[in-house]
Design a protein around this motif. Sequence first.
Motif, short mmCIF file in Angstrom:
data_model
loop_
_atom_site.label_atom_id
_atom_site.label_comp_id
_atom_site.label_asym_id
_atom_site.label_seq_id
_atom_site.Cartn_x
_atom_site.Cartn_y
_atom_site.Cartn_z
N ARG A 41 42.42 28.49 36.72
CA ARG A 41 41.08 29.29 36.84
C ARG A 41 40.93 28.55 38.10
O ARG A 41 40.99 28.24 39.18
N LEU A 46 39.72 29.51 41.99
CA LEU A 46 38.43 31.12 41.09
C LEU A 46 37.32 30.60 40.19
O LEU A 46 36.22 31.20 40.43
N VAL A 72 39.82 31.23 47.65
CA VAL A 72 41.31 31.55 47.18
C VAL A 72 42.34 32.61 47.55
O VAL A 72 43.40 32.22 47.36
N GLN A 73 40.82 32.81 48.92
CA GLN A 73 42.13 33.74 49.36
C GLN A 73 43.50 32.49 50.76
O GLN A 73 43.88 33.40 50.81
N VAL A 77 48.05 30.63 46.26
CA VAL A 77 48.65 30.66 44.22
C VAL A 77 48.45 32.35 44.22
O VAL A 77 47.47 33.25 44.41
N MET A 79 48.59 34.21 41.46
CA MET A 79 47.80 35.58 40.43
C MET A 79 48.46 36.78 39.47
O MET A 79 48.47 37.40 39.92
N PHE A 81 47.62 38.24 35.88
CA PHE A 81 46.66 37.94 34.54
C PHE A 81 47.16 39.07 33.21
O PHE A 81 48.26 39.40 33.72
N ASP A 83 45.79 41.13 31.70
CA ASP A 83 45.32 42.03 31.82
C ASP A 83 45.94 42.78 32.81
O ASP A 83 45.59 44.11 33.05
N ARG A 85 45.67 43.65 35.74
CA ARG A 85 44.47 44.17 36.63
C ARG A 85 45.06 44.57 38.39
O ARG A 85 44.64 44.33 39.20
N LEU A 86 45.65 45.80 37.86
CA LEU A 86 45.96 46.55 38.53
C LEU A 86 44.86 47.52 38.97
O LEU A 86 44.40 47.69 38.99
N PHE A 87 45.10 47.74 40.65
CA PHE A 87 43.92 48.59 41.05
C PHE A 87 43.96 50.18 40.86
O PHE A 87 44.99 50.73 41.13
N SER A 99 48.34 42.55 49.55
CA SER A 99 48.22 41.38 50.08
C SER A 99 48.87 41.92 52.16
O SER A 99 48.27 41.25 52.95
N ARG A 143 53.55 42.05 42.36
CA ARG A 143 52.22 41.96 43.92
C ARG A 143 52.09 40.59 43.84
O ARG A 143 51.76 40.10 45.32
N ALA A 144 51.86 39.63 42.45
CA ALA A 144 51.95 38.55 43.36
C ALA A 144 52.60 38.00 44.06
O ALA A 144 52.77 36.95 45.21
N SER A 147 52.98 39.00 47.69
CA SER A 147 51.59 37.67 48.32
C SER A 147 52.27 36.92 49.17
O SER A 147 50.98 35.85 49.67
#
Lengths: 355, 234
Positions: A41, A46, A72-73, A77, A79, A81, A83, A85-87, A99, A143-144, A147
């Motif tokens: 993190r 983060l 972080v933006q 990097v 990320m 995760f 879990d 963490r999809l929207f 992104s 997705r990562a 970006s």
Amino acid sequence: MIDVDVSSQLGDFSLSAKFRVNSGITAIFGRSGAGKSSLIRMIAGLSAPDRGRIALGERVVFDRAASINVPVQQRGVGMVFQDARLFPHMSVERNLLYSQWAAGRHSALGLGEIAELLGISHLLKRRPHGLSGGEKQRVAIGRALLSNPQILVLDEPLASLDASRKAEILPYLLKLKNEFGIPMLYVSHSLGEVEQLADTLVLLDAGTVVAHGPIAQMLSNLELPQLASGPDAGSLLFAKLDHYDEHWQITEFGLEGQTLQLPGQLGGVGQDARIRIKAKDVALARKAPEGASIRNVLSVVIEGVTETSGPYAEVDCRVGEQHLRARLTRHSVHELQLAAGQQVFALIKSVALDQ
Amino acid sequence: MSFYLTDAEWEAIRLSLQVAGLALAIALPPAVLLGYALARWRFPGRTLLNALVHLPIVLPPVVTGYVLLVLFGRQGVLGAFFADVFGIVFAFRWTGAALAAGIMAFPLIIRPVKLSFELSDGQLEEAAHSLGTSRLRTFLLITLPLALPGILSGAILGFAKAMGEFGATITFVSNIPGETRTLSLALYTEMQSLSGDQGAIRLTVIAIVVSICALVFSEVISRRLSRKLGGQHD
């Protein structure tokens, strides 16, 4: 290159990490609670460490003394995760391109290319909630990647998946590594995953980096009980697929000028392979065995013998530039009078192919 | 007895909807922002603010109405300010009724809003930050859409409360036909008159019909919303 030297007090827990690793896949390995997630993190931006410095490649992204803390933006990097963490309110495609449409980033890689590589092209119109755990995780990886990250950080991406789902994702991670060469930090508490993927290993224990270095070297280091003890401990050897014998259905691997055989067709000629041999599956003989059914016999040189407190002794052998460990009883070590410098034969009962 | 509504009844319905609509417009945006702050931020005075927000529920409505009268009356500090600077007068106007209704409805709106912000713990926002979106954009693209079901149910509760508000309204802006006489106040007026039984029953039926319409409407919206959000979090 990733250069980290940070320390932080997190409640009762103090974290102090110093390591420098090259690109490729770096595994951050340790038990749960060792501070792995806290560490990445900080690397991802983060959270901020109390003291220290973090550089990704040539770029210093955090330096307490110089008051540098790239948000972080802007760290670049990617990320992934545990879990996913999809929207949930967006389609898979909107998630993958997030992104780009939301943050205006541009990726050299196209959506089609990534979706193809990760095997998620058929899911683009779906919503995340209907996907399996493995599919979600692949979308999160995509997705990562889209970006346009300088480095991909994966926080136990397989921990919440069952064994078959894990097996479904690992090949994709290997493909990423081989095809894009994007540096990855891979957090895990599973030695099996680490052995299959990592080039470098950073060992974290109770908030401190205990050791770091090339994976094979770390795994055979007897001073690291977290890695090198236990019934399944052993050696990791890098070999090349040489030949497939169609008649006997045997695949031959070249290892430092010698040959290992494994049953079945295990890939194409010229392919790199990671071969895992448990220390307890290796026997040593002073003479080349005759009339034995064991096919895998390597000529090795003993580097050292370490006797443990129990009935066993660990024998460190050298095959060319690589190391092979054998776990014998202390009794046999004495009977055979094994000692460093001797040339002996390693009889390997069982071999597992990791990659 | 006619089945057609009288002009006075129409006016009461129109006024009620108008007052409740404005009340919601006044109360919803601050309720969303305050709900977010109370759910996600830890700051000194948070507990006090939380209690203050819920005050209109526990306070006698007459007290709230009286406080509004003191503050927003023509001689009141805020009343004079709004009248001089923006030309907005609250005292004995329907806008005042909306202000009273909005304040009475505020705690009912903020509860579900706050709850829905508490439901997600900021993990998706972290993911969005790492993908490059700023805090504001992340709030607009991720946090707010995911809190919509809570915001909607807060809005429905708040609208219903504003429609039926009585005590604070009559105290603050009185009971003026065509200006502040909403359905509740009209019903109260009929009850006060000797021959008002029939009128009271008619208004009661009207109130029930309006409420059912509002409930059906909100149900339709919330179904659409949950379909759009695809079964909430993954």
